[in-house]
Design a protein around this motif. Structure first.
Motif, PDB file in Angstrom:
ATOM      1  N   PHE A 139       0.825  -1.201   0.000  1.00 35.19           N
ATOM      2  CA  PHE A 139       0.000   0.000   0.000  1.00 35.19           C
ATOM      3  C   PHE A 139       0.864   1.257   0.000  1.00 35.19           C
ATOM      4  O   PHE A 139       1.884   1.327   0.679  1.00 35.19           O
ATOM      5  CB  PHE A 139      -0.911   0.008   1.226  1.00 35.19           C
ATOM      6  CG  PHE A 139      -1.776   1.234   1.327  1.00 35.19           C
ATOM      7  CD1 PHE A 139      -2.876   1.393   0.505  1.00 35.19           C
ATOM      8  CD2 PHE A 139      -1.463   2.241   2.225  1.00 35.19           C
ATOM      9  CE1 PHE A 139      -3.670   2.521   0.588  1.00 35.19           C
ATOM     10  CE2 PHE A 139      -2.242   3.373   2.320  1.00 35.19           C
ATOM     11  CZ  PHE A 139      -3.357   3.523   1.493  1.00 35.19           C
ATOM     12  N   ASP A 140       0.451   2.227  -0.781  1.00 31.67           N
ATOM     13  CA  ASP A 140       1.120   3.516  -0.884  1.00 31.67           C
ATOM     14  C   ASP A 140       2.505   3.400  -1.528  1.00 31.67           C
ATOM     15  O   ASP A 140       3.431   4.125  -1.175  1.00 31.67           O
ATOM     16  CB  ASP A 140       1.232   4.199   0.483  1.00 31.67           C
ATOM     17  CG  ASP A 140       1.361   5.717   0.360  1.00 31.67           C
ATOM     18  OD1 ASP A 140       1.019   6.261  -0.710  1.00 31.67           O
ATOM     19  OD2 ASP A 140       1.824   6.353   1.323  1.00 31.67           O
ATOM     20  N   THR A 141       2.643   2.471  -2.473  1.00 28.18           N
ATOM     21  CA  THR A 141       3.873   2.354  -3.252  1.00 28.18           C
ATOM     22  C   THR A 141       3.516   2.233  -4.732  1.00 28.18           C
ATOM     23  O   THR A 141       2.375   1.901  -5.082  1.00 28.18           O
ATOM     24  CB  THR A 141       4.693   1.120  -2.834  1.00 28.18           C
ATOM     25  OG1 THR A 141       3.944  -0.068  -3.149  1.00 28.18           O
ATOM     26  CG2 THR A 141       5.003   1.149  -1.352  1.00 28.18           C
ATOM     27  N   ILE A 159      -3.101   4.491  -3.185  1.00 26.08           N
ATOM     28  CA  ILE A 159      -2.083   5.517  -2.941  1.00 26.08           C
ATOM     29  C   ILE A 159      -2.675   6.627  -2.078  1.00 26.08           C
ATOM     30  O   ILE A 159      -3.782   7.102  -2.339  1.00 26.08           O
ATOM     31  CB  ILE A 159      -1.569   6.117  -4.268  1.00 26.08           C
ATOM     32  CG1 ILE A 159      -0.982   5.032  -5.159  1.00 26.08           C
ATOM     33  CG2 ILE A 159      -0.538   7.208  -3.990  1.00 26.08           C
ATOM     34  CD1 ILE A 159       0.239   4.335  -4.603  1.00 26.08           C
ATOM     35  N   SER A 160      -1.912   7.028  -1.056  1.00 31.58           N
ATOM     36  CA  SER A 160      -2.367   8.124  -0.196  1.00 31.58           C
ATOM     37  C   SER A 160      -1.359   9.265  -0.116  1.00 31.58           C
ATOM     38  O   SER A 160      -1.756  10.417   0.042  1.00 31.58           O
ATOM     39  CB  SER A 160      -2.669   7.604   1.218  1.00 31.58           C
ATOM     40  OG  SER A 160      -1.487   7.068   1.814  1.00 31.58           O
ATOM     41  N   SER A 161      -0.068   8.968  -0.219  1.00 29.82           N
ATOM     42  CA  SER A 161       0.956  10.014  -0.131  1.00 29.82           C
ATOM     43  C   SER A 161       0.968  10.852  -1.395  1.00 29.82           C
ATOM     44  O   SER A 161       0.856  10.322  -2.509  1.00 29.82           O
ATOM     45  CB  SER A 161       2.333   9.396   0.101  1.00 29.82           C
ATOM     46  OG  SER A 161       2.352   8.635   1.290  1.00 29.82           O
ATOM     47  N   VAL A 176       3.583  10.035  -4.206  1.00 31.13           N
ATOM     48  CA  VAL A 176       3.467   8.773  -4.921  1.00 31.13           C
ATOM     49  C   VAL A 176       2.258   8.762  -5.856  1.00 31.13           C
ATOM     50  O   VAL A 176       2.071   7.820  -6.623  1.00 31.13           O
ATOM     51  CB  VAL A 176       3.395   7.592  -3.932  1.00 31.13           C
ATOM     52  CG1 VAL A 176       3.553   6.250  -4.640  1.00 31.13           C
ATOM     53  CG2 VAL A 176       4.466   7.710  -2.862  1.00 31.13           C
ATOM     54  N   LYS A 177       1.440   9.785  -5.822  1.00 37.98           N
ATOM     55  CA  LYS A 177       0.218   9.812  -6.625  1.00 37.98           C
ATOM     56  C   LYS A 177       0.546   9.934  -8.111  1.00 37.98           C
ATOM     57  O   LYS A 177       1.617  10.385  -8.505  1.00 37.98           O
ATOM     58  CB  LYS A 177      -0.674  10.984  -6.195  1.00 37.98           C
ATOM     59  CG  LYS A 177      -1.292  10.814  -4.818  1.00 37.98           C
ATOM     60  CD  LYS A 177      -2.161  12.000  -4.454  1.00 37.98           C
ATOM     61  CE  LYS A 177      -2.814  11.803  -3.088  1.00 37.98           C
ATOM     62  NZ  LYS A 177      -3.643  12.968  -2.700  1.00 37.98           N
TER      63      LYS A 177
END
Length: 293
Positions: free
Chosen positions: A152-154, A234-236, A239-240
């Motif tokens: 997650f988030d990568t 994606i949350s950061s 990284v979007k």
């Protein structure tokens, strides 16, 4: 004689296009309307990206023209947001997932169409039906898998999930193109002692270049514009991808930064337009071969 009569009838059937008024009614006016409907959103996007805020908010100005063009929205986008990182993420994810999906699709399409094993037609139909499953249903189980794998988030969360809809589509497209390649070429190579790998690499793939480019362009476009998976996994901000970044970062509550939004959409659409412009000839011929029976 029959062919000559058919040609004469075809020529006579096209005589109604000889007069200028009829050409305008049947060809030019419909084409102009089509071009207007197709290109007006891009025109609106461009003029909005170059309009200063006072013109965007003015109720008396001309909404279809720019009086004092400005690059302030592009400056804000490139230097006050994470847009360069979003663009880089989109390029990396799209390119890697496209090439990985094409590699898997080539083997799948070749096995289904050229090896003629029992049940190959059913497998091909199953792959096509898998493509029809909407991402709005698949992202729920995929989210659980992504969380369990610690992705997650990568970028890997997107690179590994995008092929779930790219591989079925590319396989279905390449199946139609491989079907159009004569089987005699493969049979002659087998008689000469060539292996299946040599046939695929030296015969099938060189002949299937237009189909590969067509599938690659479609896969690249689908992954470039994908929104649901990128929004979920994606949350950061750093990284979007572009489709998610410009929507989530440039809309603050009920405040829409239209200039920066349109500038981001304009810059984000350029890479896809460049790819299409370079490979348009291969794209057309590849799509033509893919629909042959």
């Amino acid at each position: 004689m029959a062919k000559k009569k058919d040609d004469q009838q075809e020529t006579q059937g096209m005589d109604f296009l000889q007069s200028t008024p009829r050409r305008w009614v049947t060809i030019y006016i419909p084409l102009l309307i089509f071009l207007f409907v197709l290109l007006f959103p891009f025109y609106w996007m461009v003029i909005t990206a170059f309009k200063p805020d006072n013109e965007l908010l003015s109720q008396t100005g001309n909404p279809f023209w720019v009086i004092a063009p400005t690059l302030a929205h592009f400056k804000k986008l490139l230097f006050q947001t994470q847009y360069p990182a979003w663009l880089l993420n989109t390029v990396i994810v799209s390119v890697v997932s496209t090439f990985a999906s094409l590699a898997a699709s080539v083997f799948a399409a070749y096995a289904i169409e050229r090896l003629r094993f029992q049940g190959s037609k059913q497998v091909g139909l199953g792959i096509f039906l898998a493509y029809l499953i909407p991402p709005s249903i698949l992202f729920i189980p995929l989210a659980a898998i992504v969380f369990k794998l610690g992705l997650f988030d990568t970028r890997w969360a997107l690179i590994l999930t995008y092929p779930t809809f790219l591989i079925p589509f590319c396989t279905w497209l390449l199946m139609g193109y491989f079907r159009s390649i004569p089987y005699e070429l493969e049979e002659c190579a087998l008689i000469d002692g060539a292996t299946r790998w040599e046939i695929l690499v030296k015969i099938i793939l060189p002949l299937a270049v237009p189909g590969l480019i067509s599938a690659g362009i479609f896969a690249f476009t689908l992954s470039w514009n994908e929104f649901i998976y990128a929004l979920t996994f994606i949350s950061s901000s750093e990284v979007k991808t572009v489709p998610v970044g410009i929507v989530t970062e440039l809309v603050e509550g009920d405040v829409y930064h239209w200039g920066a939004l349109m500038a981001g959409a304009l810059l984000g659409s350029l890479p896809v337009a460049v790819v299409y412009s370079f490979f348009v000839e291969y794209y057309v011929s590849g799509m033509t071969g893919a629909v042959k029976e």
